[in-house]
Motif scaffolding. Structure first.
Motif, PDB file in Angstrom:
ATOM      1  N   ILE A 198     -42.454  51.004 -25.860  1.00 57.62           N
ATOM      2  CA  ILE A 198     -41.981  49.643 -25.611  1.00 57.62           C
ATOM      3  C   ILE A 198     -40.907  49.609 -24.531  1.00 57.62           C
ATOM      4  O   ILE A 198     -40.760  48.629 -23.795  1.00 57.62           O
ATOM      5  N   ASN A 199     -40.158  50.716 -24.403  1.00 59.39           N
ATOM      6  CA  ASN A 199     -39.129  50.750 -23.355  1.00 59.39           C
ATOM      7  C   ASN A 199     -39.737  50.738 -21.954  1.00 59.39           C
ATOM      8  O   ASN A 199     -39.121  50.242 -21.009  1.00 59.39           O
ATOM      9  N   GLU A 200     -40.954  51.274 -21.826  1.00 59.11           N
ATOM     10  CA  GLU A 200     -41.636  51.223 -20.537  1.00 59.11           C
ATOM     11  C   GLU A 200     -41.986  49.779 -20.175  1.00 59.11           C
ATOM     12  O   GLU A 200     -41.860  49.367 -19.017  1.00 59.11           O
ATOM     13  N   GLN A 211     -37.935  44.059 -16.577  1.00 59.10           N
ATOM     14  CA  GLN A 211     -36.583  43.911 -16.031  1.00 59.10           C
ATOM     15  C   GLN A 211     -36.530  44.124 -14.517  1.00 59.10           C
ATOM     16  O   GLN A 211     -35.545  43.743 -13.883  1.00 59.10           O
ATOM     17  N   THR A 212     -37.567  44.718 -13.943  1.00 57.44           N
ATOM     18  CA  THR A 212     -37.594  44.918 -12.484  1.00 57.44           C
ATOM     19  C   THR A 212     -38.251  43.759 -11.745  1.00 57.44           C
ATOM     20  O   THR A 212     -38.303  43.760 -10.510  1.00 57.44           O
ATOM     21  N   VAL A 213     -38.744  42.774 -12.472  1.00 59.93           N
ATOM     22  CA  VAL A 213     -39.356  41.611 -11.822  1.00 59.93           C
ATOM     23  C   VAL A 213     -38.257  40.803 -11.139  1.00 59.93           C
ATOM     24  O   VAL A 213     -37.206  40.543 -11.729  1.00 59.93           O
ATOM     25  N   PRO A 214     -38.452  40.381  -9.886  1.00 59.59           N
ATOM     26  CA  PRO A 214     -37.431  39.580  -9.194  1.00 59.59           C
ATOM     27  C   PRO A 214     -37.069  38.322  -9.973  1.00 59.59           C
ATOM     28  O   PRO A 214     -37.902  37.747 -10.696  1.00 59.59           O
ATOM     29  N   ARG A 244     -36.338  34.011 -27.166  1.00 62.33           N
ATOM     30  CA  ARG A 244     -35.243  34.970 -26.912  1.00 62.33           C
ATOM     31  C   ARG A 244     -35.513  35.796 -25.664  1.00 62.33           C
ATOM     32  O   ARG A 244     -34.623  36.017 -24.833  1.00 62.33           O
ATOM     33  N   ILE A 245     -36.748  36.272 -25.522  1.00 63.78           N
ATOM     34  CA  ILE A 245     -37.110  37.097 -24.369  1.00 63.78           C
ATOM     35  C   ILE A 245     -37.016  36.284 -23.088  1.00 63.78           C
ATOM     36  O   ILE A 245     -36.499  36.753 -22.060  1.00 63.78           O
ATOM     37  N   ALA A 246     -37.504  35.052 -23.121  1.00 62.73           N
ATOM     38  CA  ALA A 246     -37.460  34.198 -21.935  1.00 62.73           C
ATOM     39  C   ALA A 246     -36.020  33.929 -21.503  1.00 62.73           C
ATOM     40  O   ALA A 246     -35.703  33.926 -20.309  1.00 62.73           O
ATOM     41  N   THR A 247     -35.149  33.716 -22.473  1.00 65.46           N
ATOM     42  CA  THR A 247     -33.734  33.477 -22.149  1.00 65.46           C
ATOM     43  C   THR A 247     -33.119  34.709 -21.502  1.00 65.46           C
ATOM     44  O   THR A 247     -32.435  34.608 -20.473  1.00 65.46           O
ATOM     45  N   ALA A 248     -33.361  35.873 -22.068  1.00 68.63           N
ATOM     46  CA  ALA A 248     -32.767  37.109 -21.544  1.00 68.63           C
ATOM     47  C   ALA A 248     -33.284  37.455 -20.155  1.00 68.63           C
ATOM     48  O   ALA A 248     -32.537  37.978 -19.316  1.00 68.63           O
ATOM     49  N   LEU A 249     -34.553  37.175 -19.874  1.00 71.30           N
ATOM     50  CA  LEU A 249     -35.153  37.552 -18.590  1.00 71.30           C
ATOM     51  C   LEU A 249     -35.231  36.391 -17.608  1.00 71.30           C
ATOM     52  O   LEU A 249     -35.777  36.542 -16.511  1.00 71.30           O
ATOM     53  N   ALA A 250     -34.699  35.231 -17.987  1.00 70.43           N
ATOM     54  CA  ALA A 250     -34.774  34.030 -17.144  1.00 70.43           C
ATOM     55  C   ALA A 250     -36.216  33.755 -16.731  1.00 70.43           C
ATOM     56  O   ALA A 250     -36.512  33.448 -15.576  1.00 70.43           O
ATOM     57  N   ALA A 251     -37.108  33.878 -17.690  1.00 67.07           N
ATOM     58  CA  ALA A 251     -38.536  33.698 -17.426  1.00 67.07           C
ATOM     59  C   ALA A 251     -38.966  32.282 -17.779  1.00 67.07           C
ATOM     60  O   ALA A 251     -38.426  31.658 -18.698  1.00 67.07           O
ATOM     61  N   ASP A 252     -39.946  31.788 -17.047  1.00 65.38           N
ATOM     62  CA  ASP A 252     -40.561  30.507 -17.389  1.00 65.38           C
ATOM     63  C   ASP A 252     -41.611  30.728 -18.478  1.00 65.38           C
ATOM     64  O   ASP A 252     -42.314  31.744 -18.473  1.00 65.38           O
ATOM     65  N   THR A 257     -35.259  43.318 -28.689  1.00 67.95           N
ATOM     66  CA  THR A 257     -34.171  44.270 -28.963  1.00 67.95           C
ATOM     67  C   THR A 257     -33.968  45.215 -27.779  1.00 67.95           C
ATOM     68  O   THR A 257     -32.835  45.496 -27.380  1.00 67.95           O
ATOM     69  N   ALA A 258     -35.074  45.692 -27.205  1.00 73.93           N
ATOM     70  CA  ALA A 258     -34.989  46.656 -26.105  1.00 73.93           C
ATOM     71  C   ALA A 258     -34.321  46.069 -24.863  1.00 73.93           C
ATOM     72  O   ALA A 258     -33.625  46.779 -24.126  1.00 73.93           O
TER      73      ALA A 258
END
Length: 535
Positions: free
Chosen positions: A188-190, A196-199, A222-230, A327-328
């Motif tokens: 999952i860390n991969e 996390q490397t996505v612009p 939660r994931i969308a908030t952390a990664l600023a994803a749409d 979590t990761a």
């Protein structure tokens, strides 16, 4: 001889798996099965048509997450239920469809009602089997019930020659299987590093029906908030897959391939959660841009990279995998922050004095409902309006029903949801579409199942007219349509609905919406509410 009869095994099976209902429409080859159910702990829920039996069972399974049991009558009954079985298959809804077959000793003569049932069922199920001897019945029942439950969940078919339910067998063992389905990939860390490397601003999360089925909506937020994803809902997503009031929610992807392509072209990476990015029509471009990096997480290996190639295929139970991913990446706990509902903008776009005053009535109905209410739509020209309003108002449980393409699924789905929750789902349906399964009202009335239907009446297949004009490049006013109108004679839906046991009312003014809905909610059964729709 000791042991148990096949009918007693049916009773043991229903008791072992604590199955409360068997949904069905009977025929001659089901008499021995019905006798077994009559002596069991389960309640037989009668529908007047096989399509309704399958649809109600699907609505019940959608809420409980457990396979519903459906009883259909050999080849003709199976054929009648097939389109809703196909809808369930494409929607990941678990069903065990048990089909009566002629006496096995008689099949050599190709008798009336003897037919290759399992072969017919193959196109609408994930597995189909016909029992060939009574000794195999216990294994077959457990296999099919478990396979319906396992990912990808869906309908499984079992054909039972009627004589086997009267014969005895020593093979009587049933085991209640505990399914452990919290598998998460060790790497999952991969996945975390790839995301996390996505612009910044270039990650789109697309949530298909599996997210709702696994109760993973909050983890997506939660994931969308952390990664600023749409966040987008996949088209034809069947059940609520996202929090529509999350600040990052951008709506549902369009249903046509070119528009999906144009939307996703703005992104570097798509995180697809579930089976696929479904579409309705192809209009010149592949839905997924070739340069788009695709990371897919799905609960079944057969879904990974199947619809479109993906760069990273992740096999894992959706909720457990999303929580591990959250979590990761160090995602914060679920936030109470929500996008503000702009009711004034909705009212301004649908004024009572506008071109379509009935739009204001639709909004009025939705505003009277609790946001937890299940909203069901199906194939009418009002679908887009209802869904847009419901999502903008923050309804989480908005079901676009016919993922398999067959109409006649929304009304029984709503009744099944009402049976499972004890609260009325609100089903929006067109007058043309309602006729595919309006007999569902009788089942809701017989068993006092709370359910509300809002029917748009315009005496035409308006959606098909719109599609005709789009395909042919013509104007509505100048097109000569054939097969699109049913106004001569008019279909009196109010009398039809009353004939099936529903209470009926018309919603005519915005001022009366509240009291009409209050009576519908209080009614212990089906209410059929009519809105006259402008041409």
């Amino acid at each position: 001889m000791t042991g148990r009869t096949g009918g007693e095994l049916i009773q043991d099976f229903l008791a072992t798996y604590e199955i409360p209902f068997v949904f069905g429409n009977p025929g001659t080859t089901e008499t021995t099965f019905l006798a077994a159910v009559a002596a069991s702990t389960a309640t037989y829920v009668l529908s007047l048509h096989e399509s309704s039996a399958v649809g109600i069972a699907a609505g019940y399974a959608l809420i409980t997450g457990k396979p519903s049991i459906v009883s259909l009558h050999t080849y003709p009954g199976l054929a009648n239920g097939m389109f809703n079985m196909r809808n369930a298959l494409m929607s990941g809804v678990p069903l065990l469809v048990i089909n009566g077959q002629q006496d096995s000793r008689f099949l050599i003569h190709n008798p009336v009602l003897g037919a290759p049932n399992a072969r017919l069922a193959e196109t609408a199920t994930k597995y189909a089997y016909e029992v060939s001897r009574t000794d195999d019945l216990a294994v077959a029942l457990q296999r099919c019930y478990l396979q319906a439950r396992l990912q990808p969940a869906g309908p499984v078919f079992l054909s039972l020659p009627m004589n086997f339910l009267l014969e005895r067998t020593e093979h009587t063992t049933f085991k209640k299987t505990r399914v452990i389905e919290d598998a998460v990939t060790r790497s999952i860390n991969e996945v975390c590093r790839a995301l996390q490397t996505v612009p910044a601003g270039k990650l789109a999360i697309v949530a298909d029906y599996a997210v709702g089925a696994a109760h993973g909506v909050d983890a997506v937020g939660r994931i969308a908030t952390a990664l600023a994803a749409d966040i987008y809902a996949a088209p034809f997503h069947v059940q609520g897959t996202v929090d529509p009031l999350h600040p990052n929610f951008r709506g549902q992807l369009p249903p046509t391939t070119r528009e999906i392509h144009e939307t996703l072209s703005r992104y570097h990476t798509m995180l697809l959660l579930g089976e696929k990015v479904d579409s309705f029509t192809y209009n010149g471009l592949s839905a997924l841009p070739g340069k788009l990096q695709v990371i897919q997480i799905a609960p079944a290996a057969s879904q990974l990279g199947f619809d479109y190639p993906c760069d990273m295929a992740v096999l894992g139970e959706i909720k457990a995998t999303l929580e591990a991913l959250a979590t990761a990446i160090g995602a914060p706990a679920a936030s109470a922050e929500e996008r503000t509902v702009d009711v004034r903008a909705l009212e301004a776009s649908s004024p009572p004095s506008g071109k379509r005053p009935s739009d204001a009535l639709i909004l009025g109905v939705l505003r009277q409902l609790d946001r937890a209410t299940h909203i069901v739509t199906e194939g009418s020209s009002e679908d887009a309006i209802v869904q847009d309003m419901a999502v903008r108002l923050g309804f989480r449980n908005v079901h676009f029903s016919p993922r398999g393409g067959g109409l006649g699924w929304a009304m029984p789905l709503g009744v099944g949801i009402g049976l499972a929750t004890g609260k009325p789902a609100v089903c929006f349906v067109g007058d043309g579409g309602s006729l595919f399964s309006i007999h569902t009202l009788w089942t809701a009335a017989k068993y006092s199942i709370p359910s509300i239907f809002v029917c748009f009446v315009n005496h035409e297949y308006r959606l098909l007219k719109d599609l005709w004009c789009t395909a042919m490049g013509t104007a509505m006013e100048s097109t000569h349509f054939v097969g699109m109108d049913f106004d001569d004679p008019s279909v009196d839906l109010r009398r039809i609905a009353e004939g099936f046991g529903a209470r009926t009312e018309k919603i005519e003014t915005l001022e009366t919406v509240g009291e009409v809905l209050a009576r519908a909610v209080a009614h212990p059964g089906p209410s059929f509410l009519i809105i006259d729709r402008e041409p």
